[in-house]
Design a protein around this motif. Structure first.
Motif, mmCIF file in Angstrom:
data_model
loop_
_atom_site.group_PDB
_atom_site.id
_atom_site.type_symbol
_atom_site.label_atom_id
_atom_site.label_comp_id
_atom_site.label_asym_id
_atom_site.label_seq_id
_atom_site.Cartn_x
_atom_site.Cartn_y
_atom_site.Cartn_z
ATOM 1 N N TYR A 1 0.861 -1.147 0.057
ATOM 2 C CA TYR A 1 0.036 -0.180 -0.093
ATOM 3 C C TYR A 1 0.954 1.357 -0.130
ATOM 4 C CZ TYR A 1 -2.862 3.697 1.978
ATOM 5 O OH TYR A 1 -3.271 5.099 2.322
ATOM 6 N N LEU A 2 1.803 1.395 0.800
ATOM 7 C CA LEU A 2 2.811 2.545 0.964
ATOM 8 C C LEU A 2 3.579 2.712 -0.354
ATOM 9 C CD1 LEU A 2 3.964 2.142 4.599
ATOM 10 C CD2 LEU A 2 2.373 3.624 3.902
ATOM 11 N N LEU A 3 3.968 1.680 -0.759
ATOM 12 C CA LEU A 3 4.624 1.615 -1.893
ATOM 13 C C LEU A 3 3.807 2.089 -3.030
ATOM 14 C CD1 LEU A 3 7.642 1.119 -2.944
ATOM 15 C CD2 LEU A 3 6.950 -1.284 -3.563
ATOM 16 N N TYR A 4 2.674 1.616 -3.369
ATOM 17 C CA TYR A 4 1.774 2.122 -4.358
ATOM 18 C C TYR A 4 1.447 3.637 -4.411
ATOM 19 C CZ TYR A 4 -2.471 2.400 -7.108
ATOM 20 O OH TYR A 4 -3.381 2.649 -8.207
ATOM 21 N N VAL A 5 1.255 3.947 -2.981
ATOM 22 C CA VAL A 5 0.770 5.417 -2.919
ATOM 23 C C VAL A 5 2.026 6.299 -3.105
ATOM 24 C CG1 VAL A 5 0.239 7.215 -1.296
ATOM 25 C CG2 VAL A 5 -0.967 4.811 -1.198
ATOM 26 N N GLY A 6 3.248 5.702 -2.712
ATOM 27 C CA GLY A 6 4.418 6.875 -2.829
ATOM 28 C C GLY A 6 4.963 6.666 -4.140
ATOM 29 N N PHE A 7 4.757 5.546 -5.081
ATOM 30 C CA PHE A 7 5.227 5.386 -6.430
ATOM 31 C C PHE A 7 4.460 6.363 -7.261
ATOM 32 C CE2 PHE A 7 5.537 3.707 -10.478
ATOM 33 C CZ PHE A 7 7.020 3.482 -10.914
ATOM 34 N N ILE B 1 7.174 5.491 0.038
ATOM 35 C CA ILE B 1 8.069 4.737 -0.464
ATOM 36 C C ILE B 1 9.119 4.152 0.789
ATOM 37 C CG2 ILE B 1 10.015 4.140 -1.898
ATOM 38 C CD1 ILE B 1 8.573 5.756 -3.984
ATOM 39 N N ILE B 2 9.509 5.121 1.360
ATOM 40 C CA ILE B 2 10.748 4.929 2.466
ATOM 41 C C ILE B 2 9.921 4.206 3.803
ATOM 42 C CG2 ILE B 2 12.038 6.175 4.311
ATOM 43 C CD1 ILE B 2 12.629 8.373 2.428
ATOM 44 N N PHE B 3 8.818 4.601 4.043
ATOM 45 C CA PHE B 3 8.167 3.918 5.167
ATOM 46 C C PHE B 3 7.820 2.369 4.724
ATOM 47 C CE2 PHE B 3 6.959 8.011 7.119
ATOM 48 C CZ PHE B 3 7.311 7.562 8.357
ATOM 49 N N SER B 4 7.684 2.363 3.367
ATOM 50 C CA SER B 4 7.520 1.056 2.696
ATOM 51 C C SER B 4 8.435 0.032 3.033
ATOM 52 C CB SER B 4 7.014 0.985 1.159
ATOM 53 O OG SER B 4 6.967 -0.201 0.761
ATOM 54 N N GLY B 5 9.816 0.558 2.992
ATOM 55 C CA GLY B 5 11.068 -0.204 3.169
ATOM 56 C C GLY B 5 11.229 -0.420 4.810
ATOM 57 N N LEU B 6 10.557 0.481 5.518
ATOM 58 C CA LEU B 6 10.594 -0.079 6.968
ATOM 59 C C LEU B 6 9.623 -1.049 7.316
ATOM 60 C CD1 LEU B 6 9.900 2.612 10.003
ATOM 61 C CD2 LEU B 6 8.367 0.530 9.765
ATOM 62 N N PHE B 7 8.575 -1.081 6.672
ATOM 63 C CA PHE B 7 7.577 -2.424 7.101
ATOM 64 C C PHE B 7 8.020 -3.655 6.232
ATOM 65 C CE2 PHE B 7 4.773 1.188 8.282
ATOM 66 C CZ PHE B 7 4.476 0.557 9.576
ATOM 67 N N THR B 8 8.813 -3.483 5.290
ATOM 68 C CA THR B 8 9.548 -4.415 4.781
ATOM 69 C C THR B 8 10.696 -5.010 5.606
ATOM 70 O OG1 THR B 8 9.075 -3.669 2.375
ATOM 71 C CG2 THR B 8 10.838 -5.437 2.631
ATOM 72 N N GLY B 9 11.435 -4.189 6.247
ATOM 73 C CA GLY B 9 12.243 -4.754 7.244
ATOM 74 C C GLY B 9 11.380 -5.283 8.261
ATOM 75 N N ILE B 10 10.409 -5.010 8.783
ATOM 76 C CA ILE B 10 9.591 -5.838 9.738
ATOM 77 C C ILE B 10 9.181 -7.170 9.335
ATOM 78 C CG2 ILE B 10 7.575 -5.740 11.349
ATOM 79 C CD1 ILE B 10 8.055 -2.658 11.460
ATOM 80 N N SER B 11 8.664 -7.264 8.071
ATOM 81 C CA SER B 11 8.091 -8.441 7.150
ATOM 82 C C SER B 11 9.346 -9.251 7.393
ATOM 83 C CB SER B 11 7.802 -7.973 5.931
ATOM 84 O OG SER B 11 6.709 -7.321 6.006
ATOM 85 N N PHE B 12 10.697 -8.869 7.015
ATOM 86 C CA PHE B 12 11.836 -9.720 7.108
ATOM 87 C C PHE B 12 11.847 -10.368 8.473
ATOM 88 C CE2 PHE B 12 16.378 -11.017 7.900
ATOM 89 C CZ PHE B 12 16.608 -11.571 6.769
#
Length: 452
Positions: free
Chosen positions: A147-153, A161-172
């Protein structure tokens, strides 16, 4: 009652149905592993390096176990402690689906319908939506990242987009390397769809990628063996999604896997197919909006690693369910004159009723079976002095050991960690003391020993 209110009531009832008699249906499979790891975290006060029956555990990162451990401070250790985490994140995912759908289409009925499609999917309503497994929790964080990546892009909001990276890190921290693959493939699909090739050089996506890596690194460098952890997580990810050299097995997978996925996403998958066939029958030209088209592409791109890997399991595609739910809701809403929305609601009523019946009637019946691990654990507790030292060398029957953890109020460990044990639970058939009891779990024997 208006249609929107009816769907809200169905969503509420569906969520409530997930909670019925969760403490009656005993832990099964990998649920016990997740809860044992969390239990040992709390009792040892070591939240960085997971352990399982005292042994260092490297196969999964600890975030899901942290969540269970956190819940244990509010809900005493039981089936609810682990499972309420999954139900909570199903609820959050439904809310996010509704919000995202409304943002895209501004249609309240469609948005609510999308949330309902996800909730009543058979793999959510009757399986992973309430089990103490990582899948629906991972789904929420990956979908939030999407969702964040879609809105950011597409809205040129770099902070998203940056916050999308944060939640990707949590997903890891939940599943490992698949989180990075999802982020990368989703971003690539956005670039391909929009043909904005310069976005490959967008500074925000590199900041997001760094953030996605730094977050798990902050945890992993504080573990005793970070190199072993990284290597094990990588091997775990590769081994579960590797391709096959057996061409017949690969071709079989190409046929079997989509059929399995179709079953998992029922009834949404069936209604999606019906809507498509109705369009074809009427020779109607599909005027699919921008959001749905990019969702379709992103789904296909993220699906490719699993359809090409013969070892893929069905649950690996559950993170795609929210995207598929929005696509499905849009298409069945677009053929409203065929009453597909009404029929989907009738189907949802049936499924939610079945889920209530499963909780109230099915779970108690299932637990009457003789092979109940929970019953074996309580039988062992009645046979021995529970306050003495107990070792568990039968990792394959970890559910028994978990319930004994709860009864004893302290974690059981393998005999390597408790060499001076008074009682031992084992399934190796190698005599290790005085046999107090033998339990037959559908042909598999569990031995309870007392030190001579």
């Amino acid at each position: 009652m208006k249609k929107g209110l009816k769907i809200k009531v169905l969503i509420f009832l569906g969520l409530v149905s997930l909670l019925i008699n969760l403490n009656v249906y005993e832990f099964r499979g990998e649920e016990s592993l997740r809860v044992i790891v969390a239990y040992e975290m709390v009792t040892s006060n070591n939240y960085l390096q997971p352990t399982f029956l005292g042994d260092l555990y490297f196969n999964k990162p600890p975030f899901f176990n942290w969540l269970i451990a956190g819940v244990s401070f509010f809900i005493p250790w039981s089936e609810y402690t682990g499972r309420v985490v999954s139900v909570f994140f199903v609820f959050l995912t439904v809310l996010l689906i509704i919000h995202f759908s409304y943002k895209l289409f501004g249609n309240r009925i469609l948005s609510l319908l999308a949330g309902l499609v996800y909730l009543v999917s058979v793999d959510i309503l009757f399986w992973y939506g309430y089990l103490a497994e990582i899948d629906v929790t991972l789904t929420f964080f990956l979908f939030l990242s999407f969702y964040l990546l879609y809105v950011g892009f597409f809205e040129n909001k770099r902070m998203f987009i940056i916050f999308s990276g944060l939640f990707t890190g949590i997903s890891f921290l939940i599943k490992g390397f698949p989180a990075f693959v999802f982020f990368g493939l989703t971003y690539i699909s956005f670039v391909i769809f929009s043909k904005r090739w310069k976005e490959f050089f967008n500074p925000a996506v590199y900041i997001a990628a760094v953030l996605a890596v730094v977050i798990p690194l902050l945890w992993i460098v504080n573990t005793p063996y970070p190199d072993i952890y990284i290597k094990r997580l990588f091997i775990e990810s590769i081994s579960r999604t590797r391709g096959g050299t057996d061409i017949l097995k690969f071709l079989s997978h190409l046929v079997y896997y989509p059929v399995l996925n179709f079953k998992q996403f029922l009834p949404g998958s069936a209604f999606l197919l019906i809507a498509f066939l109705l369009y074809r029958k009427e020779n109607t030209v599909l005027n699919i909006p921008f959001g749905i088209r990019i969702f379709v592409l992103a789904t296909i791109v993220n699906y490719m690693p699993y359809i090409l890997a013969v070892e893929s399991r069905g649950r690996y595609i559950i993170p795609l369910f929210p995207i598929l739910s929005i696509i499905t809701a849009y298409l069945i809403s677009s053929v409203e004159k065929k009453n597909l929305v009404r029929y989907f609601m009738y189907t949802s009523i049936f499924l939610i009723t079945a889920r209530f019946l499963l909780g109230f009637i099915g779970f108690p019946i299932l637990m009457e079976k003789k092979a109940s691990r929970k019953r074996v654990a309580y039988s062992i507790a009645d046979t021995i002095d529970i306050q003495k030292k107990i070792a568990c060398d039968c990792k394959s029957e970890k559910t028994i050991c978990l319930y004994l953890d709860f009864i004893k109020g302290a974690p059981l460990k393998t005999s390597r960690h408790i060499p001076d044990w008074n009682y031992l639970i084992d399934c190796s058939q190698k005599k290790k003391g005085e046999v107090l009891s033998i339990y037959d779990l559908k042909g598999k024997k569990i031995y309870l020993y007392k030190r001579k």
